[in-house]
Write a protein that holds these residues in place. Structure first.
Motif, PDB file in Angstrom:
ATOM      1  N   PRO A 172       0.330  -1.260   0.654  1.00 13.80           N
ATOM      2  CA  PRO A 172      -0.048  -0.319   0.138  1.00 13.80           C
ATOM      3  C   PRO A 172       1.082   1.462   0.113  1.00 13.80           C
ATOM      4  N   ASN A 173       2.013   1.724   0.470  1.00 15.13           N
ATOM      5  CA  ASN A 173       2.839   2.406   0.417  1.00 15.13           C
ATOM      6  C   ASN A 173       3.112   2.987  -0.560  1.00 15.13           C
ATOM      7  N   LEU A 174       3.575   2.303  -1.301  1.00 17.02           N
ATOM      8  CA  LEU A 174       4.555   2.000  -3.002  1.00 17.02           C
ATOM      9  C   LEU A 174       3.219   2.217  -3.860  1.00 17.02           C
ATOM     10  N   PHE A 175       2.001   1.524  -4.000  1.00 21.48           N
ATOM     11  CA  PHE A 175       0.675   2.519  -4.117  1.00 21.48           C
ATOM     12  C   PHE A 175       0.337   3.593  -4.064  1.00 21.48           C
ATOM     13  N   ALA A 176       1.097   4.154  -2.708  1.00 21.11           N
ATOM     14  CA  ALA A 176       0.488   6.187  -2.063  1.00 21.11           C
ATOM     15  C   ALA A 176       1.582   6.747  -3.018  1.00 21.11           C
ATOM     16  N   VAL A 177       2.797   6.609  -3.349  1.00 23.42           N
ATOM     17  CA  VAL A 177       3.729   7.151  -3.969  1.00 23.42           C
ATOM     18  C   VAL A 177       3.264   7.604  -5.419  1.00 23.42           C
ATOM     19  N   PHE A 178       2.926   6.044  -6.356  1.00 21.25           N
ATOM     20  CA  PHE A 178       2.376   6.450  -7.263  1.00 21.25           C
ATOM     21  C   PHE A 178       1.187   7.021  -7.791  1.00 21.25           C
ATOM     22  N   ILE A 179       0.886   7.171  -6.642  1.00 21.40           N
ATOM     23  CA  ILE A 179      -0.983   8.185  -7.040  1.00 21.40           C
ATOM     24  C   ILE A 179      -0.201   9.308  -6.863  1.00 21.40           C
ATOM     25  N   ASN A 180       0.329   9.481  -5.850  1.00 20.63           N
ATOM     26  CA  ASN A 180       0.998  11.362  -5.350  1.00 20.63           C
ATOM     27  C   ASN A 180       1.945  11.836  -6.210  1.00 20.63           C
ATOM     28  N   MET A 181       2.668  10.913  -7.014  1.00 20.81           N
ATOM     29  CA  MET A 181       3.320  11.393  -8.479  1.00 20.81           C
ATOM     30  C   MET A 181       2.410  11.631  -9.521  1.00 20.81           C
ATOM     31  N   LEU A 182       0.888  11.193  -9.932  1.00 24.44           N
ATOM     32  CA  LEU A 182      -0.173  11.291 -10.445  1.00 24.44           C
ATOM     33  C   LEU A 182      -1.006  12.999 -10.261  1.00 24.44           C
ATOM     34  N   LEU A 183      -1.018  13.304  -9.234  1.00 27.87           N
ATOM     35  CA  LEU A 183      -2.156  13.818  -8.381  1.00 27.87           C
ATOM     36  C   LEU A 183      -1.655  15.441  -8.828  1.00 27.87           C
ATOM     37  N   PRO A 184      -0.442  15.566  -9.046  1.00 29.55           N
ATOM     38  CA  PRO A 184       0.162  17.007  -9.887  1.00 29.55           C
ATOM     39  C   PRO A 184      -0.721  17.129 -11.217  1.00 29.55           C
ATOM     40  N   LEU A 185      -0.398  16.151 -11.415  1.00 27.62           N
ATOM     41  CA  LEU A 185      -1.124  16.228 -13.430  1.00 27.62           C
ATOM     42  C   LEU A 185      -2.106  16.420 -13.652  1.00 27.62           C
ATOM     43  N   VAL A 186      -3.639  15.663 -12.985  1.00 25.02           N
ATOM     44  CA  VAL A 186      -4.838  15.862 -12.908  1.00 25.02           C
ATOM     45  C   VAL A 186      -4.868  17.652 -12.032  1.00 25.02           C
ATOM     46  N   VAL A 187      -3.829  18.053 -10.882  1.00 23.97           N
ATOM     47  CA  VAL A 187      -4.488  19.252 -10.497  1.00 23.97           C
ATOM     48  C   VAL A 187      -4.138  20.500 -11.371  1.00 23.97           C
ATOM     49  N   VAL A 188      -3.402  19.903 -12.181  1.00 22.68           N
ATOM     50  CA  VAL A 188      -3.000  21.100 -13.073  1.00 22.68           C
ATOM     51  C   VAL A 188      -3.924  21.344 -14.457  1.00 22.68           C
ATOM     52  N   ARG A 189      -4.530  19.904 -15.199  1.00 25.28           N
ATOM     53  CA  ARG A 189      -5.516  20.319 -15.857  1.00 25.28           C
ATOM     54  C   ARG A 189      -6.812  20.281 -15.710  1.00 25.28           C
ATOM     55  N   ILE A 190      -7.068  20.518 -13.978  1.00 28.55           N
ATOM     56  CA  ILE A 190      -8.105  20.971 -13.327  1.00 28.55           C
ATOM     57  C   ILE A 190      -7.640  22.940 -13.777  1.00 28.55           C
ATOM     58  N   PHE A 191      -6.584  23.063 -13.274  1.00 28.28           N
ATOM     59  CA  PHE A 191      -6.470  24.236 -13.645  1.00 28.28           C
ATOM     60  C   PHE A 191      -6.481  25.011 -14.828  1.00 28.28           C
TER      61      PHE A 191
END
Length: 798
Positions: A172-191
């Motif tokens: 699960p901790n590795l999965f959290a790292v994976f998701i966290n590196m994708l969150l900024p890509l999605v946030v920028v697309r929202i902006f």
């Protein structure tokens, strides 16, 4: 704005699909324990990269090399050198080919971006990968809740929180790292995205990612996610303000206007609710406090660094260093230092730290240069900066780069802004300058790792035979792997175990080959006391009882918290006529694990019965001796009263425990047994269903469940429960985590020689298994019935 031609859109779509499938294959192969898939995962990026290099050679194209890749490339020869100095060099060297493949695969992707591929292709592929993985994890969450609601009133809240499996990335901790590196890509697309519907779409993706991040129950991951979102927002908002040469204070003043106060208050309320949910989730998944739990790992990491501060210890050495500093196995083993700086320093020493720091400085310099020269690059830079900020923050408390897929994805994200780098700013070389060393290194690695992979293939065949209990074939395959690659103690351990099981039915077995192999393996890896116990039993069966007792005493000294070691030492001493020493060993076993008092084994001799009564009286009178908490003592007292057929006091004990901790599965099992014995089958069924929902690896729960089902004449369902209990009793392995952390290998469940006595079967369990053996015999399953009978005899007749 000029629209792209349709052909270009379709080309990007097919490129995105190709990259997505390529990444899924890499992740699957690198994550697999099957050597055929592992080898495919190593060949795939190298083959793809070589095809691209030959294509570049045909077109006389130059190869672009990001400057920050140069110090990272120097880590490869340093890793080889330090692996030769590692505790087990053969185990450390397994990381080398992944380092080369990661760097070579990244060079391929970097040049695709520099020579015409749109960065959106890789962004879409990464986000799509995150959507697939998150959807699978959320589906598992839904199924978990559905499972709970089938045994409770809908929509009641489960007594324990769910933690995502993280199976697709290993944890699960590795999965959290994976998701966290994708969150900024999605946030920028929202902006960036115009139109309400598109923003709602990306907001939905963000919510899905955050939900899957929440269920990882990774405190470091949650902090990393907050950092990633914060850094991304700041990096996206600040540069335009600075370019307009407006005061940040004035901009913030306009933002915090009277009409936005309700919005700010609402945001604060949402954050408060989120903190409450995060705290609840951490408590429900039984996490220890973050800093105290990490301090428990950082201390041995720092001690290991002080042993070799300049050169470090080589890749993959931390588990063995942790064992030597902390509790020996089978205690919990940390696979890494849970901190990026400590881990790099421990593995690569000061040269490795300097190379990584140099790469970071070169990367930061390049990103700043791109940001100054291209305004179009600012959104991508905000996403990359947010991702790196989140990853670095998370890695203050964890370390995820042990999974080669994650550093590979991080390098891909780092390369996204380089599409905006001007050609004159990029460092490039002739294609032959890359092709030649790539071919040389690839061929060298292929030659060096030919034998290890040949041994892996033989070993994998042995696993199939061992799982089918064909020990003769398993022995042949395991021993063939050991002969091909004798530098890895792991294969010798498995070969000796298979040899012992293969000789189990012989009248006068010769254990000398197994003893020789096991002695050799322990000389290469002496940290694993389970194999010292195995060696003791092989000597015992070979009639060298003095050496057997000596080895068992050695195992007890290494792992004094293993009750089974004390128990078997006591049995050996009792069989040798040393009753005073045997009674002391039995007493140590019972004080280490008081549940053994109820085992059939402890009722099979006058000495054991006397020791059991003595320890039981001691435990009943002494509130602290033998227990870690009052709840643990009350659980034991409930079992004691249950064994004494005092259901009233047993019920009171178990109910008190459940009042203090409603998720205590041991107390649930005990109380269900009380209900069953007092004719309250329905209540017993509800309790045991809840216990099985919370924990599916407790054999006692399945035994109790089977008894309840037998009482209501559901024999077929009872057989299923008893079969599961038998599988859990006989397949319990102490070694799986150890082998995975130290060797990166999967092992058959069996890790103890057949003669080893577990001593954990109760009188009720004995009767359940006898009924099960008779049931299978009546249905023609004589082999299975024989296995069960043999286990019963081993547990009860000593």
């Amino acid at each position: 704005m000029k629209r792209k031609p349709p052909l270009r859109s379709w080309k990007d779509f097919f490129r995105t699909s190709f990259v997505l499938v390529w990444l899924i294959l890499l992740n699957f192969c690198w994550q697999s324990t099957n050597p055929h898939f592992r080898l495919t995962g190593l060949i795939l990026p190298v083959l793809t990269g070589l095809i691209w290099l030959f294509h570049a050679l045909r077109k006389s194209e130059r190869i672009y090399i990001p400057r920050f890749l140069i110090p990272l490339t120097l880590l490869l020869p340093l890793q080889v050198f330090l692996s030769l100095r590692a505790i087990i060099p053969a185990a450390s060297m397994r990381f080398v080919p992944y380092t080369f493949v990661i760097l070579f695969g990244f060079l391929l992707i970097h040049n695709l971006l520099k020579t015409g591929w749109n960065s959106v292709v890789f962004e879409d592929a990464l986000i799509s990968l995150g959507l697939i993985y998150s959807a699978i994890e959320i589906l598992l969450v839904i199924l978990w809740y559905r499972s709970w609601w089938t045994i409770s009133e809908f929509p009641s809240i489960p007594p324990e929180g769910y933690r995502a499996s993280g199976l697709l990335l290993g944890h699960p901790n590795l999965f959290a790292v994976f998701i966290n590196m994708l969150l900024p890509l999605v946030v920028v697309r929202i902006f960036k995205t115009g139109g309400r519907s598109h923003r709602l779409l990306w907001a939905s993706v963000l919510i899905l990612f955050l939900a899957s991040d929440y269920y990882t129950s990774s405190r470091g991951g949650w902090i990393g996610a907050a950092a990633a979102l914060s850094f991304t927002t700041v990096f996206y908002i600040i540069p335009p303000i600075l370019k307009k040469q407006e005061s940040i204070k004035e901009e913030l003043g306009r933002f915090i206007s009277m009409r936005r106060i309700p919005l700010l208050l609402g945001t604060v309320g949402i954050m408060g609710a989120l903190l409450f949910l995060l705290n609840r989730q951490a408590q429900r998944t039984s996490h220890r406090p973050l800093f105290s739990s990490r301090g428990y790992i950082w201390r041995p990491a720092w001690n290991a660094i002080q042993q070799s501060p300049f050169w470090g210890h080589g890749s993959g050495s931390f588990p063995l260093l942790y064992i030597s500093d902390s509790a020996p196995p089978p205690a919990w083993i940390s696979g890494h230092a849970h901190n990026l700086v400590l881990q790099i320093w421990l593995e690569f020493g000061i040269p490795g730290l300097l190379l990584v720091l140099s790469a970071g400085v070169l990367l930061l310099t390049a990103l700043l240069r791109i940001g100054r020269s291209s305004e179009k690059a600012l959104p991508v830079l905000a996403a990359v900066g947010g991702a790196l900020g989140g990853i670095l923050t998370h890695h203050l408390f964890d370390y995820a780069l042990e999974n080669p897929f994650l550093p590979f994805l991080i390098l891909i994200i780092c390369s996204l802004p380089f599409i905006f780098e001007r050609p004159q700013q990029a460092y490039s070389v002739h294609n032959l300058a890359v092709l030649s060393p790539a071919l040389v290194i690839s061929m060298t690695l292929a030659l060096v790792f030919f034998k290890p992979f040949q041994a892996k293939f033989e070993y994998w065949n042995g696993i199939d035979y061992a799982q089918a209990r064909d020990w003769d074939s398993a022995r042949s395959s395991f021993c063939a792997a050991q002969e091909i690659y004798p530098d890895l103690p792991f294969y010798a351990f498995q070969c000796s175990l298979a040899e012992a099981y293969n000789l189990e039915d012989q009248e006068k077995p010769d254990y000398s080959p197994a003893i020789e192999l096991l002695t050799y393996a322990l000389s290469g890896d002496p940290t694993w006391p389970v194999h010292t116990v195995n060696l003791a039993y092989l000597y015992w069966e070979g009639m060298d009882r003095t050496e057997a007792i000596h080895l068992m005493q050695q195992a007890v000294r290494i792992a004094p918290d293993m009750a089974g070691f004390h128990l078997n030492l006591g049995w050996m001493l009792e069989e040798s006529g040393l009753e005073t020493s045997a009674a002391e060993a039995y007493q140590n076993a019972l004080l280490t694990d008081p549940e053994l008092i109820f085992s059939v084994f402890m009722q099979n001799s006058t000495l054991r019965i006397g020791t059991t009564r003595k320890v039981a009286d001691l435990l009943l009178s002494d509130s602290g001796n033998g227990f870690n908490s009052n709840s643990e003592k009350l659980e034991w007292m409930g079992s004691y009263y249950l064994a004494s057929e005092d259901s009233v006091r047993a019920q009171a004990c178990f109910e008190t425990v459940l009042h203090e901790n409603s998720t205590n599965t041991d107390a649930m099992i005990g109380l269900a047994e009380v209900y069953y014995r007092t004719g309250r089958s329905e209540q017993a069924q509800d309790l045991i269903d809840t216990a099985l929902f919370l924990s599916k690896n407790i054999p006692e729960a399945y035994l109790t469940h089977g008894r309840i089902l037998r009482a209501i004449q559901q024999n077929a369902e009872a057989v299923q429960s008893f079969d599961t209990a038998f599988d859990l009793l006989t397949s319990k392995s102490f070694s799986l985590e150890y082998y995975y952390n130290v060797y990166g290998e999967y092992a058959p469940q069996v890790d103890l020689v057949p003669e080893y006595n577990h001593g954990n079967l109760t009188l009720e369990g004995l009767e359940d298994l006898r009924w099960l053996a008779e049931y299978h015999l009546s249905r023609g399953s004589s082999d299975l019935a024989e296995q069960i009978t043999r286990y019963i005899d081993n547990e009860s007749n000593r």
